[in-house]
Design an enzyme around this catalytic site. Structure first.
Site, short mmCIF file in Angstrom:
data_model
loop_
_atom_site.label_atom_id
_atom_site.label_comp_id
_atom_site.label_asym_id
_atom_site.label_seq_id
_atom_site.Cartn_x
_atom_site.Cartn_y
_atom_site.Cartn_z
N HIS A 72 0.74 -1.27 -0.02
CA HIS A 72 0.15 0.18 -0.04
C HIS A 72 0.88 1.13 0.00
O HIS A 72 1.87 1.70 0.87
CB HIS A 72 -0.92 -0.12 1.27
CG HIS A 72 -2.02 -0.96 1.24
ND1 HIS A 72 -3.18 -0.78 1.75
CD2 HIS A 72 -2.41 -1.80 0.31
CE1 HIS A 72 -3.98 -1.76 1.40
NE2 HIS A 72 -3.59 -2.37 0.42
N TYR A 200 -9.61 4.89 7.33
CA TYR A 200 -9.73 5.48 8.79
C TYR A 200 -10.82 6.44 8.67
O TYR A 200 -10.71 7.56 8.21
CB TYR A 200 -8.35 5.76 9.36
CG TYR A 200 -7.42 4.74 9.67
CD1 TYR A 200 -7.36 4.18 10.82
CD2 TYR A 200 -6.26 4.65 8.53
CE1 TYR A 200 -6.31 3.23 11.03
CE2 TYR A 200 -5.67 3.63 8.98
CZ TYR A 200 -5.46 3.05 9.93
OH TYR A 200 -4.59 1.98 10.21
N PRO A 292 -4.85 -0.37 18.50
CA PRO A 292 -4.67 -0.75 17.24
C PRO A 292 -4.58 0.23 16.27
O PRO A 292 -4.27 0.14 15.16
CB PRO A 292 -5.96 -1.63 17.20
CG PRO A 292 -6.97 -1.34 18.14
CD PRO A 292 -6.29 -0.76 19.31
N LYS A 296 0.47 -0.73 15.13
CA LYS A 296 1.90 -0.80 15.71
C LYS A 296 2.14 -1.86 16.53
O LYS A 296 3.54 -2.02 16.44
CB LYS A 296 2.24 0.76 16.35
CG LYS A 296 2.13 1.74 15.54
CD LYS A 296 3.34 1.80 14.73
CE LYS A 296 3.28 2.79 13.41
NZ LYS A 296 3.52 2.24 12.07
N TYR A 384 3.50 6.18 10.04
CA TYR A 384 2.71 5.16 9.74
C TYR A 384 3.73 4.30 9.04
O TYR A 384 3.51 2.99 9.31
CB TYR A 384 1.74 5.50 9.04
CG TYR A 384 0.58 4.59 8.84
CD1 TYR A 384 -0.44 4.53 9.42
CD2 TYR A 384 0.58 3.38 7.90
CE1 TYR A 384 -1.83 3.70 9.41
CE2 TYR A 384 -0.46 2.41 7.83
CZ TYR A 384 -1.48 2.70 8.52
OH TYR A 384 -2.39 1.72 8.47
C1 PHB Z 1 -6.40 -4.69 10.65
O1 PHB Z 1 -6.24 -5.11 9.48
O2 PHB Z 1 -6.72 -5.47 11.51
C2 PHB Z 1 -5.97 -3.20 11.08
C3 PHB Z 1 -5.27 -2.33 10.31
C4 PHB Z 1 -5.00 -1.24 10.72
C5 PHB Z 1 -5.09 -0.69 11.99
C6 PHB Z 1 -5.54 -1.65 12.82
C7 PHB Z 1 -6.23 -2.94 12.27
O3 PHB Z 1 -4.75 0.50 12.35
#
Ligand code: PHB
Ligand code: APR
Length: 389
Positions: A72, A200, A292, A296, A384
């Site tokens: 990505h 997000y 989450p 990280k 990130y």
């Molecule tokens: C996930 O794919 O489970 C996932 C991806 C990004 C995040 C948290 C969880 O920030």
């Protein structure tokens, strides 16, 4: 039994450490309280920083990740009906790899089996003995028989609820913690992801995240209250709520289907200091937890394991204790940077019940700034994709 490094826990941290040590010619035994199937049944985030990708390559398990993982170049944030892309590649010249943690764990387990290294699963009453001395030991029981492993070092990779951190007296350890007043309700479904990249979403009904495991498997989350009961959330109710939190044109594109997993995760920030006690070294979730948001957890564990495996290599081949002596300080510096980023991402994207009007306006200003400033976007992108080791 005798080994150089006894590793407690066969999660991603313990398994990665085991593989890196094996490659460096250092002998390690892993002691795990659960079965391999149980370890593989845990579903967690799936975004790897470049540093973690490099370590998995170094551990000899990069092949399937490079074949099946998705690269990505950026991610999207939505707020107030607007969709905004953060272009990692343009901003910081790096990308992330989307590859499920379950797959990482499976690859590491397979590599360990292939090289014949010893892992003891279903070990009961794992106990750390004399970890501050020059002859630390780990004992455990299996089928009613007590076994003992003598070693030079113990690596506590046994997660937040493990025995390693709890073996240290309260007076020797400082704990820092923030528990957030909400959780994430997540589902996994065999449906194509709604978008090529992660989304997000900040919404007044609460945060939402659109993630994926592959081009045919999606992972979605919605922020939920602490009192949420999973039985109250049918798949249809989940999909309806998710749609409400996404911009209308994104919601329209959402492909829904039956969930293959559904769970609630609490959100917590936690750090234990120091990360070394004599010849016991903590790594991964045993020493720290991040919420989450920003994915990280595994990446931070990978960073610890990098420092620790390098320190052991320096000790055994370079005859130097510098890495060992510097481990805790070095790891904690990076841990706190990731704690800051995960806390910040959490704070700008979620609905906080006691934020008040001022807090609400500040959150809006944070997002306006982020969407309009190259410097702010660069800061997000840099964190990130992962800060350097
Ligand atoms: C996930 O794919 O489970 C996932 C991806 C990004 C995040 C948290 C969880 O920030
Ligand atoms: N004895 C032996 N093993 C134990 C004990 C114990 N007393 N307690 C826990 N364990 C095992 C658990 O069963 C688990 O398999 O230690 C392992 C710890 O694994 P994780 O909890 O996954 O922790 P870690 O490897 O540090 O994970 C790093 O991956 O799983 C994610 O959320 C985690 O994102 C973080 C990252």
């Amino acid at each position: 039994m005798r080994t150089q490094v006894a590793i407690i826990g066969a999660g991603p941290a313990g398994l990665l450490l085991g593989q890196l040590l094996h490659r460096k010619g250092i002998d390690a035994i892993i002691v795990e309280q659960r079965s391999p199937d149980y370890v593989l049944s845990r579903i967690r985030a799936g975004v790897l920083e470049q540093g973690a990708v490099g370590l998995l390559e170094e551990a000899g398990v990069g092949a399937r990740m490079h074949k099946e993982g998705l690269i990505h170049d950026g991610t999207e944030l939505t707020f107030d009906g607007r969709r905004h892309r953060i272009d990692f590649k343009r901003l910081v010249g790096q990308t992330v790899m989307v590859y499920g943690q379950t797959e990482v764990t499976r690859d590491l387990m397979d590599a360990r089996t292939a090289c014949g290294a010893k892992t003891i699963y279903n070990a009961e009453n794992v106990t750390l003995v004399d970890y501050a001395s020059d002859t630390p030991k780990v004992t455990y029981q299996q089928d009613g028989v007590t076994h003992e492993i003598t070693c030079d070092f113990i690596a506590g990779c046994d997660g937040f609820h493990g025995v390693s951190r709890k073996s240290v007296p309260n007076s020797a350890i400082s704990l820092f913690e923030r528990v957030y007043p909400f959780g994430w309700l997540g589902i996994l479904s065999d449906t194509p992801p709604v978008s090529d990249e992660l989304i997000y979403a900040n919404h007044q009904r609460g945060f939402a995240l659109c993630s994926m495991r592959s081009l045919t498997r999606s992972r979605y989350y919605i922020q939920c209250g602490m009192d949420t009961q999973i039985e109250d959330w049918s798949d249809d109710r989940f999909w309806d709520e998710l749609r409400l939190r996404l911009p209308p044109e994104t919601a329209e594109q959402l492909v829904t289907g039956p969930s293959i997993e559904k769970s609630i995760a609490p959100l917590r920030s936690f750090v234990a200091e120091p990360m070394r006690f004599g010849n016991l070294f903590l790594a991964g979730d045993a020493a720290h937890i991040v919420p989450p948001t920003g994915a990280k957890g595994l990446n931070l564990a990978a960073g610890d394991v990098h420092y620790l495996s390098t320190a052991f290599e320096e000790f055994y081949t370079g005859k130097s204790r510098a890495g060992i002596d510097g481990y805790s300080q070095k790891a904690l510096t990076r841990v706190w940077l990731a704690e800051r980023f995960s806390w910040w991402m959490t704070s700008i994207l979620h609905n906080f019940p006691d934020n008040g009007d001022f807090g609400q306006r500040i959150q809006e200003a944070e997002l306006d700034y982020l969407f309009s400033s190259n410097a702010a976007m660069t800061s997000l992108a840099e964190n990130y994709v992962g800060l350097p080791y």
